[in-house]
Design a protein around this motif. Structure first.
Motif, PDB file in Angstrom:
ATOM      1  N   VAL A  12      52.918  27.420 112.768  1.00  0.00           N
ATOM      2  CA  VAL A  12      53.311  28.540 112.363  1.00  0.00           C
ATOM      3  C   VAL A  12      54.397  28.391 111.134  1.00  0.00           C
ATOM      4  CG1 VAL A  12      55.437  28.535 114.119  1.00  0.00           C
ATOM      5  CG2 VAL A  12      54.443  30.781 113.243  1.00  0.00           C
ATOM      6  N   GLU A  15      56.376  33.322 110.390  1.00  0.00           N
ATOM      7  CA  GLU A  15      55.605  34.417 111.335  1.00  0.00           C
ATOM      8  C   GLU A  15      56.484  35.039 112.494  1.00  0.00           C
ATOM      9  OE1 GLU A  15      52.690  35.440 110.505  1.00  0.00           O
ATOM     10  OE2 GLU A  15      51.742  34.024 109.326  1.00  0.00           O
ATOM     11  N   ASN A  18      55.138  37.792 114.602  1.00  0.00           N
ATOM     12  CA  ASN A  18      53.890  37.789 115.389  1.00  0.00           C
ATOM     13  C   ASN A  18      53.979  36.498 116.636  1.00  0.00           C
ATOM     14  OD1 ASN A  18      52.027  39.185 113.771  1.00  0.00           O
ATOM     15  ND2 ASN A  18      52.304  37.662 112.044  1.00  0.00           N
ATOM     16  N   SER A  49      61.896  32.088 112.176  1.00  0.00           N
ATOM     17  CA  SER A  49      60.789  31.903 113.278  1.00  0.00           C
ATOM     18  C   SER A  49      61.408  31.131 114.331  1.00  0.00           C
ATOM     19  CB  SER A  49      59.475  31.255 112.413  1.00  0.00           C
ATOM     20  OG  SER A  49      58.934  32.259 111.808  1.00  0.00           O
ATOM     21  N   ASP A  96      49.181  33.673 113.067  1.00  0.00           N
ATOM     22  CA  ASP A  96      49.254  35.075 112.425  1.00  0.00           C
ATOM     23  C   ASP A  96      48.941  36.195 113.347  1.00  0.00           C
ATOM     24  OD1 ASP A  96      46.735  34.725 112.222  1.00  0.00           O
ATOM     25  OD2 ASP A  96      46.491  34.795 110.076  1.00  0.00           O
ATOM     26  N   ARG A 202      45.778  41.491 110.704  1.00  0.00           N
ATOM     27  CA  ARG A 202      46.941  40.868 110.726  1.00  0.00           C
ATOM     28  C   ARG A 202      48.105  42.262 110.620  1.00  0.00           C
ATOM     29  NH1 ARG A 202      51.075  37.189 108.496  1.00  0.00           N
ATOM     30  NH2 ARG A 202      49.632  35.460 108.110  1.00  0.00           N
ATOM     31  N   GLY A 205      53.704  40.381 108.672  1.00  0.00           N
ATOM     32  CA  GLY A 205      53.783  39.206 107.777  1.00  0.00           C
ATOM     33  C   GLY A 205      52.707  39.069 106.574  1.00  0.00           C
TER      34      GLY A 205
END
Length: 240
Positions: A12, A15, A18, A49, A96, A202, A205
């Motif tokens: 990652v 993100e 997500n 994140s 994602d 998606r 992001g």
């Protein structure tokens, strides 16, 4: 907790929105099915994140979090996650959210009925949800790759895969190797199978790749992998 038989590795980078949905979808798909862990590898994200992952660890006992001390790319994140994993088999997901964790049981089911020589079950996005330009670029890239490498794989760019940890760690490592796993596994003497999977839009992001940088890197990598295949030599051994 018992040692996991399956480790879900998720690289990652930036993100944050997500992460939580994907973690919860993964636990929903696998709890009660198999002993598992989720290994997130944060590639030195510039957003929060890492803070999101640390907060989730308090809620999700299966979650482990690794962080690169400097940004190193997706292939390195996957490899470091696999090295840290405790499961004999690895499932990978893109961070994602476009891969559907509900497809992991489908890959496990394919493994249960497959020949023991199959060490990679590669997701095949039969209904791509990317932009038209990305689908077009992927179509041509897959055609060129298939022509050069003869890997009989319709979609090597799909992030959801299931493979044996030991077999993966025996492969030659290089940046972007994750895009050539079927060819590399076949080079090592193993078989691979493509399994149709879901693909999603998606929802948060932005993509970290564009068609141009994929193409420029891909040309060099293709030549390198073709060289590796041409120079490969395998022999059965016996102990006397």
């Amino acid at each position: 907790m018992p040692l996991p038989s399956l480790s879900v590795v998720v690289p990652v980078f930036n993100e944050r929105d997500n992460i939580a949905p994907l973690v919860h979808e993964t636990t929903a798909a696998l709890r009660g099915l198999t002993a598992f862990e989720i290994v997130y590898v944060d590639d030195h994200s510039r957003d929060d994140s890492l803070a999101v992952l640390q907060a989730l660890k308090l809620q999700v006992p299966e979650l482990r979090v690794l962080q690169h001390v400097q940004q190193s790319g997706q292939s390195t994140a996957i490899r470091n996650g696999v090295k840290a994993a405790r499961g004999e088999w690895i499932a990978t997901l893109d961070g994602d959210g476009q891969n559907d964790p509900a497809d992991i049981p489908k890959l496990l089911k394919a493994r249960a009925s497959a020949d023991l020589r199959v060490k990679l079950f590669a997701g095949w996005r039969v209904n791509r949800q990317d932009s038209g330009s990305k689908r077009w670029a992927s179509k041509w890239a897959n055609a060129i790759r298939s022509s050069m490498l003869k890997d009989a794989t319709p979609d090597t760019g799909c992030g959801i895969k299931l493979f044996e940890r030991e077999a993966f760690l025996d492969l030659p490592y290089f940046d972007h190797m994750h895009r050539y796993l079927p060819a590399l596994m076949q080079r090592a003497g193993w078989q691979t199978v493509s399994v149709p999977v879901n693909h999603r839009h998606r929802t948060a992001g932005v993509s970290k790749y564009n068609n141009l940088n994929r193409a420029l890197v891909g040309i060099r990598d293709l030549r390198g992998v073709a060289w590796l295949i041409a120079r490969s030599k395998r022999s059965a051994i016996r102990e006397l």
